[in-house]
Motif scaffolding. Sequence first.
Motif, PDB file in Angstrom:
ATOM      1  N   LYS A 109      16.984 -37.724   4.349  1.00  0.00           N
ATOM      2  CA  LYS A 109      16.431 -38.201   3.295  1.00  0.00           C
ATOM      3  C   LYS A 109      16.465 -39.403   2.388  1.00  0.00           C
ATOM      4  O   LYS A 109      16.337 -40.519   2.330  1.00  0.00           O
TER       5      LYS A 109
ATOM      6  N   ALA B 263       7.713 -39.949   6.823  1.00  0.00           N
ATOM      7  CA  ALA B 263       7.041 -38.884   6.148  1.00  0.00           C
ATOM      8  C   ALA B 263       7.197 -38.436   7.209  1.00  0.00           C
ATOM      9  O   ALA B 263       6.548 -36.277   7.321  1.00  0.00           O
ATOM     10  N   ALA B 264       7.295 -38.224   8.686  1.00  0.00           N
ATOM     11  CA  ALA B 264       7.518 -37.194   9.296  1.00  0.00           C
ATOM     12  C   ALA B 264       8.686 -35.964   9.138  1.00  0.00           C
ATOM     13  O   ALA B 264       8.736 -35.033   9.688  1.00  0.00           O
TER      14      ALA B 264
ATOM     15  N   LYS C 266       6.354 -23.925   5.647  1.00  0.00           N
ATOM     16  CA  LYS C 266       5.959 -22.143   6.006  1.00  0.00           C
ATOM     17  C   LYS C 266       6.455 -21.520   6.931  1.00  0.00           C
ATOM     18  O   LYS C 266       5.855 -20.334   6.500  1.00  0.00           O
TER      19      LYS C 266
ATOM     20  N   THR D  18       9.283 -35.521   6.069  1.00  0.00           N
ATOM     21  CA  THR D  18       8.636 -34.170   4.907  1.00  0.00           C
ATOM     22  C   THR D  18       7.525 -33.659   6.156  1.00  0.00           C
ATOM     23  O   THR D  18       7.400 -32.232   5.064  1.00  0.00           O
ATOM     24  N   LYS D  19       7.059 -34.204   6.761  1.00  0.00           N
ATOM     25  CA  LYS D  19       5.844 -33.053   7.455  1.00  0.00           C
ATOM     26  C   LYS D  19       6.994 -31.615   7.817  1.00  0.00           C
ATOM     27  O   LYS D  19       6.746 -30.924   8.277  1.00  0.00           O
ATOM     28  N   GLN D  20       8.373 -32.207   9.031  1.00  0.00           N
ATOM     29  CA  GLN D  20       8.590 -31.047   9.228  1.00  0.00           C
ATOM     30  C   GLN D  20       9.329 -30.267   8.034  1.00  0.00           C
ATOM     31  O   GLN D  20       9.284 -29.052   8.856  1.00  0.00           O
ATOM     32  N   GLN D  21       9.593 -30.444   7.744  1.00  0.00           N
ATOM     33  CA  GLN D  21      10.642 -30.223   6.691  1.00  0.00           C
ATOM     34  C   GLN D  21       9.133 -28.913   5.699  1.00  0.00           C
ATOM     35  O   GLN D  21       9.525 -27.981   5.409  1.00  0.00           O
ATOM     36  N   ALA D  22       7.721 -29.555   5.438  1.00  0.00           N
ATOM     37  CA  ALA D  22       5.985 -28.594   5.493  1.00  0.00           C
ATOM     38  C   ALA D  22       6.494 -27.665   5.968  1.00  0.00           C
ATOM     39  O   ALA D  22       6.461 -26.355   5.704  1.00  0.00           O
ATOM     40  N   GLU D  23       6.220 -28.135   7.187  1.00  0.00           N
ATOM     41  CA  GLU D  23       6.156 -27.253   8.125  1.00  0.00           C
ATOM     42  C   GLU D  23       7.379 -26.250   8.468  1.00  0.00           C
ATOM     43  O   GLU D  23       6.604 -24.991   8.798  1.00  0.00           O
TER      44      GLU D  23
END
Length: 292
Positions: free
Chosen positions: A225, A103-104, A114, A106-111
């Motif tokens: 991942k 989850a962390a 962006k 995925t969040k890091q990759q999304a940031e």
Amino acid sequence: HHSAALAQLASRIGAVMRFGTATGQDPFAKVKELIQGLIAKLQAEAGSEATEKAYCDEQMAKTEEKKGELESDISKLSAKLDQSISKSAGLKSEVKELQAALAALTKQQAEMDKIRQETHSDYLVAKTDLESGLSGVRKALGVLREYYGSAAAAMLQSSSNLADDMKQPALPEAHEKATGAGTSIVGILEVVESDFAKSLAAEETAEDDAAAEYEQISQENRVTKTLKEQDVKYKTAEAKSLDKAISELTSDRDTADSELSAVLDYYSKIKERCIAKPETYEQRAARREAEI
């Protein structure tokens, strides 16, 4: 018990000896018959006791053996059960940690995605502005160079022939100043052109570096991942298999516990039947009184 039988025999022999002669019977024949009867009875009782002892020895041995086997089985099942429960709990804890890490990630990759999109958009705007400015400066330089280059050529041509130069009037002072101002403007524009080119090159280099770094980290994240997802998959499957084994082991131990309870109940009864209990004083006194 045997003393009571002997006392009873003695009592009967006494009665026969007292009353046998009066009835005309041979008292010794009757005594012999009584003794033989007692011997037969004692032999029968001895045989019965031997059979009972053999039965008790066999049942006690078998029951103790079965009791030991069941206790050993229960101990082994309990050890396996405890080990499986501990391992299953450990795997489930590891799966939770892996899921949190995913989850962390995925969040890091999304940031990162962006930020990369924003950075690339800024680069495109800056690139367009710089290329537009550079194009404009280069066009202006081309015009100025063409204009002032033609003027300089005309001046050189006019001064090459002294005779012709003497015939022609001198160039106006204003024209000379204009030529000097034009050279200064061209120099300024050349500096601006150089600055635009350097800025554009710097933007392109920064964009290439940012894109390469983003791609490298994204690739590492994809590999991480994939590995963590595989770990979650295998650890979840192993924990599920252990839970099934735990259920089976629990059922086996419950069955063994029930069987052991039945064996212990039977063992208690067989001991009560086969193991002689110490005779109390009251029991001994009552037996002696009966014998007397």
